[in-house]
Write a protein that holds these residues in place. Structure first.
Motif, PDB file in Angstrom:
ATOM      1  N   ASP A 191       8.505   4.488  -1.045  1.00 42.02           N
ATOM      2  CA  ASP A 191       8.818   4.609  -2.368  1.00 42.02           C
ATOM      3  C   ASP A 191       8.653   3.140  -2.974  1.00 42.02           C
ATOM      4  OD1 ASP A 191      10.023   4.737  -4.792  1.00 42.02           O
ATOM      5  OD2 ASP A 191      12.093   5.063  -4.075  1.00 42.02           O
ATOM      6  N   VAL A 192       7.882   3.078  -4.203  1.00 44.87           N
ATOM      7  CA  VAL A 192       7.530   1.796  -4.818  1.00 44.87           C
ATOM      8  C   VAL A 192       8.857   1.106  -5.123  1.00 44.87           C
ATOM      9  CG1 VAL A 192       7.187   2.825  -6.965  1.00 44.87           C
ATOM     10  CG2 VAL A 192       6.036   0.697  -6.442  1.00 44.87           C
ATOM     11  N   SER A 193       9.921   1.764  -5.643  1.00 45.15           N
ATOM     12  CA  SER A 193      10.923   1.061  -6.282  1.00 45.15           C
ATOM     13  C   SER A 193      11.723   0.247  -5.124  1.00 45.15           C
ATOM     14  CB  SER A 193      11.864   2.012  -6.758  1.00 45.15           C
ATOM     15  OG  SER A 193      12.425   2.918  -6.052  1.00 45.15           O
ATOM     16  N   GLU A 194      11.527   0.756  -4.095  1.00 44.12           N
ATOM     17  CA  GLU A 194      12.289  -0.063  -2.795  1.00 44.12           C
ATOM     18  C   GLU A 194      11.415  -1.340  -2.590  1.00 44.12           C
ATOM     19  OE1 GLU A 194      12.489   2.744   0.634  1.00 44.12           O
ATOM     20  OE2 GLU A 194      13.932   3.969  -0.280  1.00 44.12           O
ATOM     21  N   PHE A 195      10.042  -1.231  -2.682  1.00 42.24           N
ATOM     22  CA  PHE A 195       9.250  -2.468  -2.245  1.00 42.24           C
ATOM     23  C   PHE A 195       9.485  -3.378  -3.434  1.00 42.24           C
ATOM     24  CE2 PHE A 195       6.734   0.552   0.251  1.00 42.24           C
ATOM     25  CZ  PHE A 195       6.708  -0.007   1.292  1.00 42.24           C
ATOM     26  N   VAL A 196       9.598  -2.907  -4.922  1.00 37.90           N
ATOM     27  CA  VAL A 196       9.873  -4.057  -5.757  1.00 37.90           C
ATOM     28  C   VAL A 196      10.956  -4.718  -5.669  1.00 37.90           C
ATOM     29  CG1 VAL A 196      10.008  -4.280  -8.320  1.00 37.90           C
ATOM     30  CG2 VAL A 196       8.137  -2.599  -7.330  1.00 37.90           C
ATOM     31  N   LEU A 197      12.113  -3.789  -5.543  1.00 31.68           N
ATOM     32  CA  LEU A 197      13.494  -4.524  -5.167  1.00 31.68           C
ATOM     33  C   LEU A 197      13.565  -5.371  -3.851  1.00 31.68           C
ATOM     34  CD1 LEU A 197      15.609  -1.407  -6.305  1.00 31.68           C
ATOM     35  CD2 LEU A 197      15.120  -3.641  -7.577  1.00 31.68           C
ATOM     36  N   ALA A 198      13.045  -5.178  -3.070  1.00 35.80           N
ATOM     37  CA  ALA A 198      13.052  -5.818  -1.658  1.00 35.80           C
ATOM     38  C   ALA A 198      12.369  -7.100  -1.928  1.00 35.80           C
ATOM     39  CB  ALA A 198      12.461  -5.200  -0.460  1.00 35.80           C
ATOM     40  N   SER A 199      11.092  -7.473  -2.777  1.00 36.05           N
ATOM     41  CA  SER A 199      10.528  -8.642  -2.962  1.00 36.05           C
ATOM     42  C   SER A 199      10.966  -9.159  -4.129  1.00 36.05           C
ATOM     43  CB  SER A 199       9.062  -8.312  -2.814  1.00 36.05           C
ATOM     44  OG  SER A 199       8.693  -7.626  -3.828  1.00 36.05           O
ATOM     45  N   LEU A 228       0.891  -1.266  -0.054  1.00 37.43           N
ATOM     46  CA  LEU A 228      -0.182  -0.151   0.006  1.00 37.43           C
ATOM     47  C   LEU A 228       0.923   1.363   0.134  1.00 37.43           C
ATOM     48  CD1 LEU A 228      -2.786  -1.169   2.518  1.00 37.43           C
ATOM     49  CD2 LEU A 228      -3.028  -0.789   0.096  1.00 37.43           C
ATOM     50  N   GLU A 229       0.377   2.082  -0.761  1.00 39.35           N
ATOM     51  CA  GLU A 229       1.073   3.528  -0.981  1.00 39.35           C
ATOM     52  C   GLU A 229       0.879   4.330   0.480  1.00 39.35           C
ATOM     53  OE1 GLU A 229       1.244   6.573  -4.453  1.00 39.35           O
ATOM     54  OE2 GLU A 229      -0.840   6.139  -3.359  1.00 39.35           O
ATOM     55  N   ARG A 230       1.933   4.918   0.991  1.00 42.69           N
ATOM     56  CA  ARG A 230       2.169   5.716   1.849  1.00 42.69           C
ATOM     57  C   ARG A 230       2.931   6.904   1.620  1.00 42.69           C
ATOM     58  NH1 ARG A 230      -1.198   2.944   4.760  1.00 42.69           N
ATOM     59  NH2 ARG A 230      -0.923   0.738   5.566  1.00 42.69           N
ATOM     60  N   SER A 231       2.758   8.005   2.419  1.00 42.67           N
ATOM     61  CA  SER A 231       3.979   9.190   1.987  1.00 42.67           C
ATOM     62  C   SER A 231       5.323   8.832   2.296  1.00 42.67           C
ATOM     63  CB  SER A 231       3.376  10.391   2.976  1.00 42.67           C
ATOM     64  OG  SER A 231       3.732  10.019   4.185  1.00 42.67           O
ATOM     65  N   ASP A 232       5.543   7.877   3.359  1.00 45.67           N
ATOM     66  CA  ASP A 232       7.079   7.666   3.440  1.00 45.67           C
ATOM     67  C   ASP A 232       7.745   6.555   2.663  1.00 45.67           C
ATOM     68  OD1 ASP A 232       5.544   5.881   4.770  1.00 45.67           O
ATOM     69  OD2 ASP A 232       6.807   5.574   6.642  1.00 45.67           O
ATOM     70  N   ARG A 288      10.047  -7.165   4.705  1.00 46.54           N
ATOM     71  CA  ARG A 288      11.563  -6.940   4.586  1.00 46.54           C
ATOM     72  C   ARG A 288      12.081  -5.419   5.010  1.00 46.54           C
ATOM     73  NH1 ARG A 288      13.566 -10.695  -0.466  1.00 46.54           N
ATOM     74  NH2 ARG A 288      13.599 -12.454   0.650  1.00 46.54           N
ATOM     75  N   LEU A 289      11.228  -4.478   4.602  1.00 47.48           N
ATOM     76  CA  LEU A 289      11.393  -3.075   4.833  1.00 47.48           C
ATOM     77  C   LEU A 289      11.072  -2.273   6.086  1.00 47.48           C
ATOM     78  CD1 LEU A 289      11.025  -1.755   1.353  1.00 47.48           C
ATOM     79  CD2 LEU A 289      13.323  -2.013   1.999  1.00 47.48           C
ATOM     80  N   TYR A 290       9.687  -2.895   6.355  1.00 44.75           N
ATOM     81  CA  TYR A 290       9.226  -2.197   7.595  1.00 44.75           C
ATOM     82  C   TYR A 290       8.721  -3.131   8.516  1.00 44.75           C
ATOM     83  CZ  TYR A 290       8.765   2.028   4.716  1.00 44.75           C
ATOM     84  OH  TYR A 290       9.283   2.949   3.984  1.00 44.75           O
TER      85      TYR A 290
END
Length: 124
Positions: free
Chosen positions: A18-26, A12-16, A97-99
């Motif tokens: 970045d979509v690219s971080e999610f894609v790369l993390a998964s 889910l999108e949130r102000s803090d 992985r990120l949060y």
């Protein structure tokens, strides 16, 4: 007829965030695998000339990774059902992985509640 199951990476999108971080993390390992690149190429997604951040954004823009607000994500999940997918497995690996697991569970609960409400509203 065999059942069709889709593994769908999502966040889910949130102000803090970045979509690219999610894609790369998964998906970073998948994005280097020949069979995955072949599958994406057959779907019209080619990021061979892009850096990793641009490639990740292309994955999201093309729908290979679902990212957006709750309404946008639910709409994209509806497209899977409309295409004949019987079962959708929501993959929140990037969020986890990120949060952490709590953030992933929070996103998952919100998505499932919205999908359930959407299906009730449509009479399914």
């Amino acid at each position: 007829m065999p059942r069709i199951t889709a593994m769908v990476p999502v966040a889910l999108e949130r102000s803090d965030r970045d979509v690219s971080e999610f894609v790369l993390a998964s998906n970073s390992a998948h994005m280097q695998a020949p069979h995955y690149l072949d599958m994406l190429g057959k779907a019209g997604i080619n990021f061979s000339d892009l850096d990793s951040q641009e490639a990740a954004r292309l994955m999201a823009d093309s729908g290979a990774f679902l990212y957006g607000n709750l309404d946008q994500v639910v709409k994209r999940l509806d497209e899977y059902r409309d295409a004949g997918v019987d079962e959708i497995v929501l993959n929140l690996t990037g969020v986890c992985r990120l949060y952490g697991a709590n953030a992933a569970m929070n996103d998952l609960k919100q998505i499932l509640a919205a999908v359930g409400a959407d299906r009730r509203d449509s009479g399914e």
